[in-house]
Scaffold this motif. Structure first.
Motif, mmCIF file in Angstrom:
data_model
loop_
_atom_site.group_PDB
_atom_site.id
_atom_site.type_symbol
_atom_site.label_atom_id
_atom_site.label_comp_id
_atom_site.label_asym_id
_atom_site.label_seq_id
_atom_site.Cartn_x
_atom_site.Cartn_y
_atom_site.Cartn_z
ATOM 1 N N ALA A 70 20.411 53.308 127.708
ATOM 2 C CA ALA A 70 19.516 54.273 128.352
ATOM 3 C C ALA A 70 19.783 54.309 129.854
ATOM 4 O O ALA A 70 19.861 55.380 130.458
ATOM 5 C CB ALA A 70 18.061 53.910 128.069
ATOM 6 N N GLU A 71 19.977 53.132 130.443
ATOM 7 C CA GLU A 71 20.259 53.074 131.888
ATOM 8 C C GLU A 71 21.606 53.710 132.207
ATOM 9 O O GLU A 71 21.744 54.464 133.168
ATOM 10 C CB GLU A 71 20.235 51.616 132.368
ATOM 11 N N ARG A 72 22.615 53.398 131.377
ATOM 12 C CA ARG A 72 23.962 53.953 131.607
ATOM 13 C C ARG A 72 23.968 55.475 131.483
ATOM 14 O O ARG A 72 24.514 56.170 132.323
ATOM 15 C CB ARG A 72 24.956 53.382 130.585
ATOM 16 N N LYS A 73 23.346 55.984 130.421
ATOM 17 C CA LYS A 73 23.435 57.419 130.150
ATOM 18 C C LYS A 73 22.465 58.252 130.968
ATOM 19 O O LYS A 73 22.750 59.392 131.296
ATOM 20 C CB LYS A 73 23.138 57.682 128.668
ATOM 21 N N HIS A 74 21.293 57.705 131.265
ATOM 22 C CA HIS A 74 20.250 58.524 131.879
ATOM 23 C C HIS A 74 19.858 58.023 133.265
ATOM 24 O O HIS A 74 18.993 58.609 133.911
ATOM 25 C CB HIS A 74 19.004 58.557 130.987
ATOM 26 N N GLY A 75 20.464 56.912 133.679
ATOM 27 C CA GLY A 75 20.188 56.393 135.008
ATOM 28 C C GLY A 75 18.874 55.633 135.098
ATOM 29 O O GLY A 75 18.514 55.112 136.134
ATOM 30 N N ARG A 76 18.133 55.597 134.004
ATOM 31 C CA ARG A 76 16.891 54.828 134.005
ATOM 32 C C ARG A 76 16.542 54.475 132.571
ATOM 33 O O ARG A 76 17.039 55.098 131.637
ATOM 34 C CB ARG A 76 15.745 55.588 134.677
ATOM 35 N N SER A 77 15.680 53.470 132.439
ATOM 36 C CA SER A 77 15.402 52.992 131.089
ATOM 37 C C SER A 77 13.978 53.336 130.682
ATOM 38 O O SER A 77 13.197 52.473 130.322
ATOM 39 C CB SER A 77 15.627 51.488 131.016
ATOM 40 N N HIS A 81 13.818 57.212 126.535
ATOM 41 C CA HIS A 81 15.277 57.079 126.464
ATOM 42 C C HIS A 81 15.669 55.856 125.644
ATOM 43 O O HIS A 81 16.635 55.895 124.889
ATOM 44 C CB HIS A 81 15.877 57.005 127.874
ATOM 45 N N GLN A 82 14.912 54.774 125.798
ATOM 46 C CA GLN A 82 15.195 53.575 124.979
ATOM 47 C C GLN A 82 14.993 53.855 123.504
ATOM 48 O O GLN A 82 15.744 53.394 122.655
ATOM 49 C CB GLN A 82 14.231 52.456 125.353
ATOM 50 N N GLU A 83 13.967 54.623 123.205
ATOM 51 C CA GLU A 83 13.674 54.939 121.798
ATOM 52 C C GLU A 83 14.787 55.794 121.180
ATOM 53 O O GLU A 83 15.032 55.729 119.983
ATOM 54 C CB GLU A 83 12.328 55.666 121.684
ATOM 55 N N ILE A 84 15.446 56.602 122.023
ATOM 56 C CA ILE A 84 16.537 57.452 121.519
ATOM 57 C C ILE A 84 17.823 56.638 121.382
ATOM 58 O O ILE A 84 18.531 56.731 120.378
ATOM 59 C CB ILE A 84 16.753 58.658 122.474
ATOM 60 N N GLU A 85 18.133 55.820 122.380
ATOM 61 C CA GLU A 85 19.409 55.096 122.394
ATOM 62 C C GLU A 85 19.410 53.869 121.482
ATOM 63 O O GLU A 85 20.465 53.448 121.009
ATOM 64 C CB GLU A 85 19.745 54.653 123.831
ATOM 65 N N GLY A 86 18.244 53.275 121.233
ATOM 66 C CA GLY A 86 18.186 52.022 120.481
ATOM 67 C C GLY A 86 18.590 52.110 119.009
ATOM 68 O O GLY A 86 19.404 51.299 118.537
ATOM 69 N N PRO A 87 18.036 53.071 118.243
ATOM 70 C CA PRO A 87 18.296 53.058 116.796
ATOM 71 C C PRO A 87 19.771 53.101 116.379
ATOM 72 O O PRO A 87 20.162 52.325 115.488
ATOM 73 C CB PRO A 87 17.516 54.283 116.289
ATOM 74 N N PRO A 88 20.625 53.951 116.994
ATOM 75 C CA PRO A 88 22.029 53.924 116.554
ATOM 76 C C PRO A 88 22.710 52.576 116.810
ATOM 77 O O PRO A 88 23.550 52.142 116.004
ATOM 78 C CB PRO A 88 22.715 55.034 117.373
ATOM 79 N N ILE A 89 22.332 51.903 117.894
ATOM 80 C CA ILE A 89 22.932 50.591 118.184
ATOM 81 C C ILE A 89 22.412 49.565 117.172
ATOM 82 O O ILE A 89 23.175 48.755 116.632
ATOM 83 C CB ILE A 89 22.603 50.140 119.636
ATOM 84 N N ALA A 90 21.112 49.626 116.874
ATOM 85 C CA ALA A 90 20.533 48.714 115.873
ATOM 86 C C ALA A 90 21.220 48.926 114.520
ATOM 87 O O ALA A 90 21.586 47.971 113.826
ATOM 88 C CB ALA A 90 19.028 48.956 115.761
#
Ligand SMILES: [Fe+2]
Length: 174
Positions: A70-77, A81-90
């Motif tokens: 979330a920080e890398r893609k959107h500049g903030r966490s 943004h965490q809810e969007i980025e987390g599931p595919p990594i999990a």
């Protein structure tokens, strides 16, 4: 739970902790946070009937796994943004581990809702929600203000055990 299932779950838990640590790298605060949430989730789970312990443990370990993406893609966490980025990594972490699809899906849904509680209200989700609050309250709130903390505890906790632990931790009478 059979002994075989138990052994499998212990192995999965150890592997997930190792994967979580490798994703977070030298960010020891994030690693500590996940391990504390896991500890509280396991405590709350002891008094919960009919919950899938594998879902609880996996979701506790992985709930914040999207924070760096979330920080890398959107500049903030932000939470969203965490809810969007987390599931595919999990999902990428869980899929090679011989875990059934329903369990993976449940864990990913918890990761996708852990800041908003928008689309899920399972007993496993409630445990993660409360465990995360138990870790976050002393970091984010003034625990010396017992009136506000008491109101917060009454408002946010979703399990009786989570609320009881919070009252013991943060409303201690000295
Ligand atoms: Fe968290």
């Amino acid at each position: 739970m059979t002994l075989a299932t138990d052994t499998h779950e212990i192995r999965v838990k150890e592997s997930l902790i190792a994967r979580m640590k490798s994703v977070f790298g030298d960010d020891s605060a994030r690693i500590d946070h996940a391990m504390k949430v896991l500890g509280y989730a396991e405590s709350i789970m002891e008094s919960s009937l009919d919950v899938c312990s594998l879902v609880v443990r996996a979701a506790a370990i992985l709930h914040d796994i999207g924070i760096q993406a979330a920080e890398r893609k959107h500049g903030r966490s932000s939470g969203r943004h965490q809810e969007i980025e987390g599931p595919p990594i999990a999902r990428e972490i869980l899929e090679p581990m011989n875990i059934d699809e329903r369990t993976i899906d449940h864990v990913c849904r918890i990761v996708a809702n852990h800041h908003s509680a928008r689309d899920i209200d399972t007993p496993e989700f409630r445990i993660i929600w409360d465990a995360d609050w138990l870790v976050n309250i002393p970091d984010e709130y003034d625990t010396s203000d017992s009136t506000s903390i008491s109101e917060l505890i009454n408002k946010v906790f979703k399990t009786q055990m989570g609320r009881t632990i919070a009252q013991k931790l943060f409303l201690r009478k000295d």
